[in-house]
Write a protein that holds these residues in place. Structure first.
Motif, PDB file in Angstrom:
ATOM      1  N   UNK A 131       0.808  -1.165   0.026  1.00  0.00           N
ATOM      2  CA  UNK A 131       0.078  -0.120   0.027  1.00  0.00           C
ATOM      3  C   UNK A 131       0.778   1.270   0.239  1.00  0.00           C
ATOM      4  N   UNK A 132       0.393   2.453  -0.502  1.00  0.00           N
ATOM      5  CA  UNK A 132       0.942   3.673  -0.473  1.00  0.00           C
ATOM      6  C   UNK A 132      -0.172   4.598  -0.087  1.00  0.00           C
ATOM      7  N   UNK A 133       0.222   5.057   1.019  1.00  0.00           N
ATOM      8  CA  UNK A 133      -1.118   6.405   1.578  1.00  0.00           C
ATOM      9  C   UNK A 133      -0.351   7.427   2.060  1.00  0.00           C
ATOM     10  N   UNK A 134      -1.061   8.668   1.757  1.00  0.00           N
ATOM     11  CA  UNK A 134      -0.569   9.911   1.871  1.00  0.00           C
ATOM     12  C   UNK A 134      -1.923  10.812   2.323  1.00  0.00           C
ATOM     13  N   UNK A 169      -5.097   8.561  -1.585  1.00  0.00           N
ATOM     14  CA  UNK A 169      -4.281   9.823  -1.434  1.00  0.00           C
ATOM     15  C   UNK A 169      -5.676  10.747  -0.865  1.00  0.00           C
ATOM     16  N   UNK A 170      -5.779  11.153   0.286  1.00  0.00           N
ATOM     17  CA  UNK A 170      -6.822  11.493   1.126  1.00  0.00           C
ATOM     18  C   UNK A 170      -6.905  13.141   0.901  1.00  0.00           C
ATOM     19  N   UNK A 171      -8.007  13.659   0.567  1.00  0.00           N
ATOM     20  CA  UNK A 171      -8.022  15.050   0.629  1.00  0.00           C
ATOM     21  C   UNK A 171      -8.464  15.710   1.919  1.00  0.00           C
ATOM     22  N   UNK A 172      -8.116  16.584   2.496  1.00  0.00           N
ATOM     23  CA  UNK A 172      -8.474  17.345   3.763  1.00  0.00           C
ATOM     24  C   UNK A 172      -8.465  18.773   3.753  1.00  0.00           C
ATOM     25  N   UNK A 173      -9.370  19.418   4.699  1.00  0.00           N
ATOM     26  CA  UNK A 173      -9.436  20.711   4.771  1.00  0.00           C
ATOM     27  C   UNK A 173      -9.585  21.337   6.173  1.00  0.00           C
ATOM     28  N   UNK A 174      -8.815  22.100   6.640  1.00  0.00           N
ATOM     29  CA  UNK A 174      -8.902  22.537   8.074  1.00  0.00           C
ATOM     30  C   UNK A 174      -9.701  23.801   8.444  1.00  0.00           C
ATOM     31  N   UNK A 599      -2.411   3.105   7.724  1.00  0.00           N
ATOM     32  CA  UNK A 599      -1.738   3.622   8.827  1.00  0.00           C
ATOM     33  C   UNK A 599      -0.754   2.921   9.380  1.00  0.00           C
ATOM     34  N   UNK A 600       0.441   3.288   9.630  1.00  0.00           N
ATOM     35  CA  UNK A 600       1.027   4.865   9.187  1.00  0.00           C
ATOM     36  C   UNK A 600       1.133   4.970   7.871  1.00  0.00           C
ATOM     37  N   UNK A 601       1.009   6.358   7.480  1.00  0.00           N
ATOM     38  CA  UNK A 601       0.962   6.726   5.948  1.00  0.00           C
ATOM     39  C   UNK A 601       2.471   6.610   5.663  1.00  0.00           C
ATOM     40  N   UNK A 602       2.617   6.388   4.312  1.00  0.00           N
ATOM     41  CA  UNK A 602       3.723   5.964   3.889  1.00  0.00           C
ATOM     42  C   UNK A 602       4.909   7.243   3.754  1.00  0.00           C
ATOM     43  N   UNK A 630       3.122   8.450  12.537  1.00  0.00           N
ATOM     44  CA  UNK A 630       2.225   8.694  11.783  1.00  0.00           C
ATOM     45  C   UNK A 630       2.548   8.625  10.181  1.00  0.00           C
ATOM     46  N   UNK A 631       3.859   8.516   9.978  1.00  0.00           N
ATOM     47  CA  UNK A 631       4.366   8.439   8.616  1.00  0.00           C
ATOM     48  C   UNK A 631       6.103   7.686   8.945  1.00  0.00           C
TER      49      UNK A 631
END
Length: 803
Positions: A131-134, A169-174, A599-602, A630-631
């Motif tokens: 897997x590859x996560x970010x 690849x997960x999008x997010x907004x603060x 998890x952990x992210x790559x 976390x990575x």
């Protein structure tokens, strides 16, 4: 067959010509004079460089023609296309390259097909068990992307999918507590003439949510236009119910473990925001001497960089002279500290405060041993408004008198003559009063470091407040250990020294913010019915008010019905919730399938300016709450893009303006619509004259290609629109080469590619030689190796040298 070979030579010459024209420009970064900054600049150096940049902009050559370009024909894709359906690729190619024609419709089709979802992994014949996560650095809901942000979104997610990885690849907004609240407050004042205090908390939060729902999706629109292969079905906002539950859970667990505590202490206070801010949100402005500065809330500039000396009369006779850069705080003086070896002052004496008649004890303290005895005779002690004096007051059991309120006005402890006067206006009143009493002894220029709120531009006021803090020493030690033992890799390596130095000397983190927008602290002040102890604060915390009530009942041994709970009105620091992002976005604290798989992210890639704001806190909180880092890797790119991208410098460029083009009038309209002060507006408008005709349409492919051509890890990036325009020209060269090849070979192109790249076993030596030559030119294997090590720049250079 001869036709095939001849066409191959023509095809190769066309690509070689394109490379010779544009490739050397695109991949010349390795030989660039721009080198990585192994020693990050101090705040003083940054301020000096900023002033130099402003001066350069304002004094630029009026004859400089700026970016030169000619209009290109825009060709629209006119064939019927239902949104989300695949384009008809059998249509004839237009004669000239047009980004709008080429790029139209593809992203909607990719998204509808679910190509960005990890669920596609099981459908791929080449899938591997990796897997590859970010997680995307969650962007402020108030903001928009600029080209600097876009550098972070150029990594090899597509290549990982093609290698068979399961990619997320997960999008997010603060929610951006301070920034968002400030924007909405300005909007309400401009449109309705009302401030936050004119609303109830609930009414104001409705206004913020309304604004967020209207404006908050602009960043996601930009990311789609950039072609970012994000799984939009998992998009995460830090104020979503699920994420908010994770924030509450984190706070409760850290309180239970003793890592979060409530205490009275000096905090960095922004009077403009009426809120505490953390140490790393304080900038230092270096002053060489007397300087006039603009301060929020004051019509005229305020004088700084001056050391003022005045005298305190002693009991009986004589006086003691003290010096200060902040004479308004002398109303809060509670003692006078002298050198232990100074025979001139007897500790049995007292000074007399000239305005309050308060007796000030004279104390000796080892603090003065750090100064030169010949130059430092005595110092005023103001525990409620100075960090050093606060520590001194603890050693000598001195009282703490707050004379400046949270709104920046003087308190009632100053007396009626100063109560309600703004602090810097009070400064002038105090100086005048000292002169009238013949206690003023002069002033002189004094080099100093002035603390400035990075959020509001206000001068920081140290204030004594009861706040919630996170104990960071042990978590910081573990974060350093993770790097030293190789569990966490920091790239470029020279940031490791900064990482170790800061985390080894980290102070406790104040996480209380006196705002309305954000995660309200899940702590409750307890009042017990018929309790005699009403002065000391009693606090409990819980995942809900009901849980907090049960905790309070157990803690104080009373019936739950005899308890009244009042929730802390403050909210948590935005960086506290952002620090949970790598695991909260995957469903923590529940053990979801996403959390188990990704998890952990790559890897994490972000700007080096966030190394302490965000990265260190993610590492500390992640390890503490999940037991894992976390990575595995952190990739830092420089926080400077030639001239650092700044709205006040006029060089913040919206990627959509580069993709679609924009006129100079619209660029300047965006400056006028912003919230810059008059001087910043002048600088920004002048800087935009670099684009006398505006910005041409370059297209997404050209922009992404330009970003990929930089070796950005830790290095300064001089990203310019002219460079992106060069990449558009390169795209045109490729377009024309493909058009020529297709027109020449017609249907033979398919047979040519199959035979040359995949010759049958009995193929003659000539065909095998052709295959070998093409494979060598393209060198896909080497490109793939670069992508494995997350070096897009290396892959681009290798590919282009191959063609």
């Amino acid at each position: 067959m001869a036709v095939h070979v001849a066409s191959a030579r023509i095809w190769s010459r066309g690509l070689q010509k394109a490379w010779s024209t544009w490739g050397c420009r695109l991949c010349s970064q390795s030989s660039s004079s721009t080198q990585p900054s192994h020693h990050p600049r101090t705040q003083a150096e940054k301020a000096k460089r900023r002033q130099a940049r402003e001066k350069a902009i304002l004094s630029s050559d009026v004859n400089d023609p700026g970016l030169i370009w000619s209009d290109k024909e825009k060709i629209a894709y006119t064939a019927a296309l239902v949104p989300g359906e695949k384009k008809d690729t059998t249509l004839p190619f237009p004669q000239s390259y047009s980004p709008e024609y080429v790029e139209f419709g593809w992203y909607q089709w990719w998204e509808k097909q679910g190509f960005f979802s990890p669920q596609q992994h099981s459908k791929q014949p080449h899938a591997v068990d990796k897997y590859f996560s970010f997680c995307i650095p969650p962007l402020n809901v108030t903001g928009t992307l600029h080209l600097g942000h876009a550098l972070t979104y150029r990594r090899c997610f597509g290549s990982r999918r093609m290698q068979g990885y399961k990619v997320l690849w997960l999008p997010g907004c603060d929610h951006a507590g301070i920034a968002t609240q400030s924007v909405v407050e300005r909007k309400l004042m401009r449109e309705q003439g009302k401030c936050r205090r004119d609303y109830s908390r609930e009414e104001f939060l409705k206004q913020v949510w309304r604004w967020k729902n209207e404006k908050g999706d602009e960043i996601y629109h930009q990311l789609r236009k950039l072609g970012a292969s994000l799984d939009w079905s998992r998009a995460c906002f830090t104020m979503d119910p699920g994420f908010s539950s994770a924030v509450t859970e984190a706070f409760v667990r850290l309180c239970d473990s003793g890592l979060i505590y409530r205490s009275e202490g000096l905090v960095n206070w922004s009077c403009a925001l009426e809120s505490a801010i953390s140490d790393i949100e304080v900038d230092s402005k270096e002053l060489s001497g007397r300087t006039l500065l603009s301060v929020p809330g004051y019509q005229h500039k305020v004088e700084f960089g001056i050391m003022l000396t005045f005298a305190y009369p002693l009991e009986g006779q004589g006086e003691v002279a003290v010096s200060t850069t902040r004479p308004e705080t002398m109303l809060g003086d509670v003692a006078i500290a002298v050198h232990p070896d100074d025979p001139r002052y007897k500790v049995t004496l007292h000074g007399l405060h000239p305005f309050t008649e308060r007796l000030l004890p004279i104390v000796t303290d080892s603090m003065l041993l750090t100064f030169n005895f010949a130059f430092i005779c005595a110092v005023k002690v103001t525990p409620a408004h100075d960090h050093t004096d606060f520590l001194l007051s603890q050693r000598h059991s001195l009282p703490r008198l707050t004379v400046i309120g949270g709104d920046g006005t003087m308190t009632s402890d100053c007396g009626q003559w100063l109560e309600g006067v703004k602090r810097f206006d009070a400064r002038e009143c105090v100086i005048t009063a000292l002169m009238e009493r013949k206690l003023f002894r002069g002033k002189k220029d004094h080099p100093m470091s002035l603390p400035i709120c990075s959020r509001s531009g206000d001068v920081i006021e140290p204030l004594l407040k009861k706040q919630w803090f996170v104990r960071c020493q042990e978590m910081g030690r573990k974060a350093v250990q993770a790097v030293e033992e190789g569990d966490l890799q920091i790239i470029p390596h020279f940031y490791t020294k900064m990482w170790k130095s800061w985390l080894s000397n980290i102070s406790d983190w104040c996480i209380s913010r006196q705002l309305w927008w954000g995660h309200q602290i899940p702590a409750y002040r307890v009042t017990v019915e018929n309790s005699k102890d009403t002065e000391e604060e009693q606090w409990v915390w819980g995942r809900s008010a009901a849980e907090a009530r049960q905790r309070a009942a157990v803690k104080f041994g009373v019936n739950p019905d005899a308890i009244t709970l009042t929730q802390d009105p403050d909210v948590l620091d935005t960086w506290f919730s952002s620090g949970l992002f790598p695991f909260a976005m995957l469903g923590w604290p529940q053990q979801t399938e996403d959390l188990k798989q990704f998890y952990p992210n790559s890897v994490l890639e972000t700007g080096s300016d966030l190394i302490f704001f965000w990265v260190a806190r993610m590492v500390m909180l992640g390890r503490e709450l999940t037991g894992q880092l976390p990575f595995k890797q952190v990739l830092f790119h420089s926080d400077k893009y030639g001239r650092k991208m700044s709205k006040s410098l006029g060089n913040v460029i919206d990627p959509l303006d580069v993709i679609s083009g924009v006129s100079l009038e619209r660029l300047q309209g965006k400056v006028r619509e912003g919230n810059l002060d008059p001087r910043e507006s002048v600088v920004a408008m002048e800087a935009q004259k670099d684009f006398p005709k505006g910005i041409p349409e370059c297209g997404t492919d050209a922009l992404r290609f330009a970003l990929c051509s930089y070796k950005a890890q830790g290095e300064d990036i001089s990203l310019s629109v002219s460079h992106v325009l060069s990449c558009r020209h390169f795209c045109n060269k490729m377009w024309q080469t493909v058009r020529f090849t297709l027109a020449t070979l017609h249907d033979a192109i398919f047979f040519f590619c199959i035979v040359t790249l995949f010759p049958p076993p009995n193929c003659d030596a000539k065909k095998k030689k052709i295959k070998k030559k093409i494979s060598f030119l393209i060198n896909l294997q080497k490109c793939q190796q670069f992508c494995v090590f997350l070096s897009i720049w290396g892959a681009v250079c290798t590919l282009m040298k191959g063609v």
